[in-house]
Design an enzyme around this catalytic site. Structure first.
Site, PDB file in Angstrom:
ATOM      1  N   THR A  74      33.488  71.371  34.078  1.00 44.20           N
ATOM      2  CA  THR A  74      32.615  72.257  34.830  1.00 44.20           C
ATOM      3  C   THR A  74      31.360  72.590  34.023  1.00 44.20           C
ATOM      4  O   THR A  74      31.439  72.770  32.815  1.00 44.20           O
ATOM      5  CB  THR A  74      33.400  73.567  35.051  1.00 44.20           C
ATOM      6  OG1 THR A  74      34.586  73.244  35.736  1.00 44.20           O
ATOM      7  CG2 THR A  74      32.595  74.605  35.801  1.00 44.20           C
TER       8      THR A  74
ATOM      9  N   ARG B 103      42.440  72.600  47.253  1.00 37.96           N
ATOM     10  CA  ARG B 103      42.604  73.283  45.959  1.00 37.96           C
ATOM     11  C   ARG B 103      41.238  73.817  45.459  1.00 37.96           C
ATOM     12  O   ARG B 103      40.238  73.127  45.494  1.00 37.96           O
ATOM     13  CB  ARG B 103      43.202  72.315  44.941  1.00 37.96           C
ATOM     14  CG  ARG B 103      43.380  72.903  43.534  1.00 37.96           C
ATOM     15  CD  ARG B 103      42.216  72.627  42.624  1.00 37.96           C
ATOM     16  NE  ARG B 103      42.430  73.136  41.274  1.00 37.96           N
ATOM     17  CZ  ARG B 103      41.484  73.227  40.343  1.00 37.96           C
ATOM     18  NH1 ARG B 103      40.273  72.828  40.603  1.00 37.96           N
ATOM     19  NH2 ARG B 103      41.748  73.717  39.152  1.00 37.96           N
ATOM     20  N   VAL B 104      41.263  75.054  44.996  1.00 40.35           N
ATOM     21  CA  VAL B 104      40.077  75.658  44.391  1.00 40.35           C
ATOM     22  C   VAL B 104      40.490  76.197  43.028  1.00 40.35           C
ATOM     23  O   VAL B 104      41.553  76.810  42.890  1.00 40.35           O
ATOM     24  CB  VAL B 104      39.524  76.804  45.277  1.00 40.35           C
ATOM     25  CG1 VAL B 104      38.410  77.556  44.566  1.00 40.35           C
ATOM     26  CG2 VAL B 104      39.032  76.246  46.610  1.00 40.35           C
ATOM     27  N   GLY B 105      39.657  75.986  42.010  1.00 46.62           N
ATOM     28  CA  GLY B 105      39.965  76.493  40.673  1.00 46.62           C
ATOM     29  C   GLY B 105      39.243  77.801  40.380  1.00 46.62           C
ATOM     30  O   GLY B 105      39.029  78.633  41.262  1.00 46.62           O
ATOM     31  N   ASP B 106      38.846  77.953  39.136  1.00 40.33           N
ATOM     32  CA  ASP B 106      38.216  79.205  38.702  1.00 40.33           C
ATOM     33  C   ASP B 106      36.714  79.262  38.958  1.00 40.33           C
ATOM     34  O   ASP B 106      36.137  80.345  39.043  1.00 40.33           O
ATOM     35  CB  ASP B 106      38.430  79.366  37.185  1.00 40.33           C
ATOM     36  CG  ASP B 106      37.803  78.210  36.400  1.00 40.33           C
ATOM     37  OD1 ASP B 106      37.964  77.047  36.828  1.00 40.33           O
ATOM     38  OD2 ASP B 106      37.165  78.474  35.367  1.00 40.33           O
TER      39      ASP B 106
ATOM     40  N   THR C 145      35.176  76.500  31.314  1.00 36.97           N
ATOM     41  CA  THR C 145      35.429  75.133  31.740  1.00 36.97           C
ATOM     42  C   THR C 145      36.896  74.837  31.437  1.00 36.97           C
ATOM     43  O   THR C 145      37.513  75.514  30.622  1.00 36.97           O
ATOM     44  CB  THR C 145      34.490  74.136  31.017  1.00 36.97           C
ATOM     45  OG1 THR C 145      34.706  72.820  31.527  1.00 36.97           O
ATOM     46  CG2 THR C 145      34.702  74.134  29.525  1.00 36.97           C
ATOM     47  N   GLY C 146      37.454  73.857  32.107  1.00 38.52           N
ATOM     48  CA  GLY C 146      38.853  73.514  31.853  1.00 38.52           C
ATOM     49  C   GLY C 146      39.728  73.755  33.075  1.00 38.52           C
ATOM     50  O   GLY C 146      39.231  73.875  34.200  1.00 38.52           O
TER      51      GLY C 146
ATOM     52  N   GLY D   9      41.286  75.350  35.774  1.00 39.90           N
ATOM     53  CA  GLY D   9      40.926  76.608  36.411  1.00 39.90           C
ATOM     54  C   GLY D   9      42.082  77.546  36.669  1.00 39.90           C
ATOM     55  O   GLY D   9      41.933  78.773  36.612  1.00 39.90           O
TER      56      GLY D   9
HETATM   57  N1  GLY Z   1      37.307  74.599  35.951  1.00 40.29           N
HETATM   58  C1  GLY Z   1      37.189  73.827  37.092  1.00 40.29           C
HETATM   59  C2  GLY Z   1      38.384  73.750  37.923  1.00 40.29           C
HETATM   60  O1  GLY Z   1      39.490  73.965  37.444  1.00 40.29           O
HETATM   61  O2  GLY Z   1      38.251  73.445  39.087  1.00 40.29           O
END
Ligand code: GLY
Length: 331
Positions: A191, A219-222, A242-243, A245
């Site tokens: 990210t 799916r949605v992350g952070d 980043t990483g 989420g």
């Molecule tokens: N950090 C981005 C995600 O996990 O989608």
């Protein structure tokens, strides 16, 4: 150095074999590589971004150098990466979900704690700009999926096919096994998060991603979650992640880091404690990457990650610097 090359060389960099690169401010043609142990910037205006995204930080710096505001700097800065089809983790060219759909997440936050986000949005190459429109033109913070896409068209954004031939080919190859196995630091989760302080001392941040490659649809992350992937408090500072989420969401990572700075920790100390919270919750199974960066009101910066290989780039009047992040696990 391009981010992809940095990643390939990340273990050497983490082992100290590659010097931190410094590019003289305003002198992109005569780049000089010099050794430096400098990891903290103390002068504002300043921009800091996850990964070695030199074109993006250069764009943001151009905005700040001309007297522009931090909000414009971070939006225009991350747009550079969103437009780069060679970057397969952000914007057009991003890797798709397991159904072959490129879905993008982004959020933006300004000095007055205004914020906007889009989640799981298809067919629009600049989710950060749609997030800004959500912030500025609606009473809402988040728009998701088809609603976000429809809103973007209403605001004049053009429909685009975001799946490039390269990403499609890789996805078709992945489908042969469909093995869901995120790999650390090979652009599966990198990210782009960016923080800036302008000449007025005001702070803004932006975060954008195509998320986890071949993720379950929806799916949605952070990254589009205010407080997780990004948080700004103009009195204190900002942080972004980043990483993987899911791990950042569980600890509301960026909010935590800003609160730690409010309590007096430096950006470096706050990033280390933020990562350590995640480590504490995952004892014995640290096979994933998380990286945080932060800046405080004075323009001091910091970064920390779990695995070696993460770096962050800063730009202020003293120079344009890529800093290999300190990591919990040593190279
Ligand atoms: N950090 C981005 C995600 O996990 O989608």
């Amino acid at each position: 150095m391009k981010r992809r090359n940095f990643l390939k060389n990340s273990s050497a960099a983490a082992a100290g074999l590659i010097s931190t690169s410094v590019i003289a401010a305003g002198d992109k043609k005569n780049r000089s590589e010099i050794d430096t142990a400098k990891t903290t910037q103390t002068t504002t205006p300043i921009v800091i971004a996850t990964w070695d995204v030199s074109n993006a930080t250069a764009k943001a710096w151009e905005v700040l150098r001309k007297g522009g505001v931090a909000l414009d700097a971070v939006e225009q800065g991350v747009m550079v990466e969103e437009a780069d089809v060679e970057n397969q983790t952000v914007g057009k060219g991003g890797r798709p979900d397991r159904e072959g759909r490129v879905t993008l997440d982004a959020c933006i936050m300004d000095k007055d704690s205004n914020c906007g986000a889009v989640l799981c949005m298809q067919n629009i190459s600049h989710p950060i700009s749609v997030a800004r429109k959500v912030m500025e033109d609606t009473p809402h913070v988040m728009l998701a999926g088809l609603g976000a896409e429809q809103f973007a068209y209403e605001k004049g954004f053009k429909k685009e096919d975001l799946l490039t031939e390269k990403s499609k080919k890789e996805w078709l190859e992945w489908k042969k096994t469909s093995k869901y196995q995120p790999v650390i630091n090979i652009e599966n989760h990198d990210t782009i998060g960016m923080l800036a302080i302008d000449k007025n001392g005001d702070i803004a941040g932006a975060c954008t991603t195509s998320g986890m490659a071949y993720k379950i649809s929806g799916r949605v992350g952070d990254s589009p979650i205010i407080g997780a992937g990004l948080f700004i408090d103009n009195q204190v500072g900002g942080a972004t992640a980043t990483g993987v989420g899911e791990e950042v969401v569980r600890t509301v990572g960026s909010f935590l880091i800003v609160e730690l700075m409010r309590q007096g920790k430096t950006p470096q100390q706050a990033c280390e404690e933020g990562v350590n919270r995640i480590i504490e919750k995952n004892r014995g199974k640290l096979n994933f990457q998380i990286g945080f960066i932060a800046v405080n009101k004075k323009g001091e910066t910091g970064g920390y990650c779990i695995q070696p290989g993460f770096s962050y780039r800063t730009y202020n009047k003293d120079g344009h610097i890529n800093t290999p992040s300190k990591s919990h696990i040593k190279a």
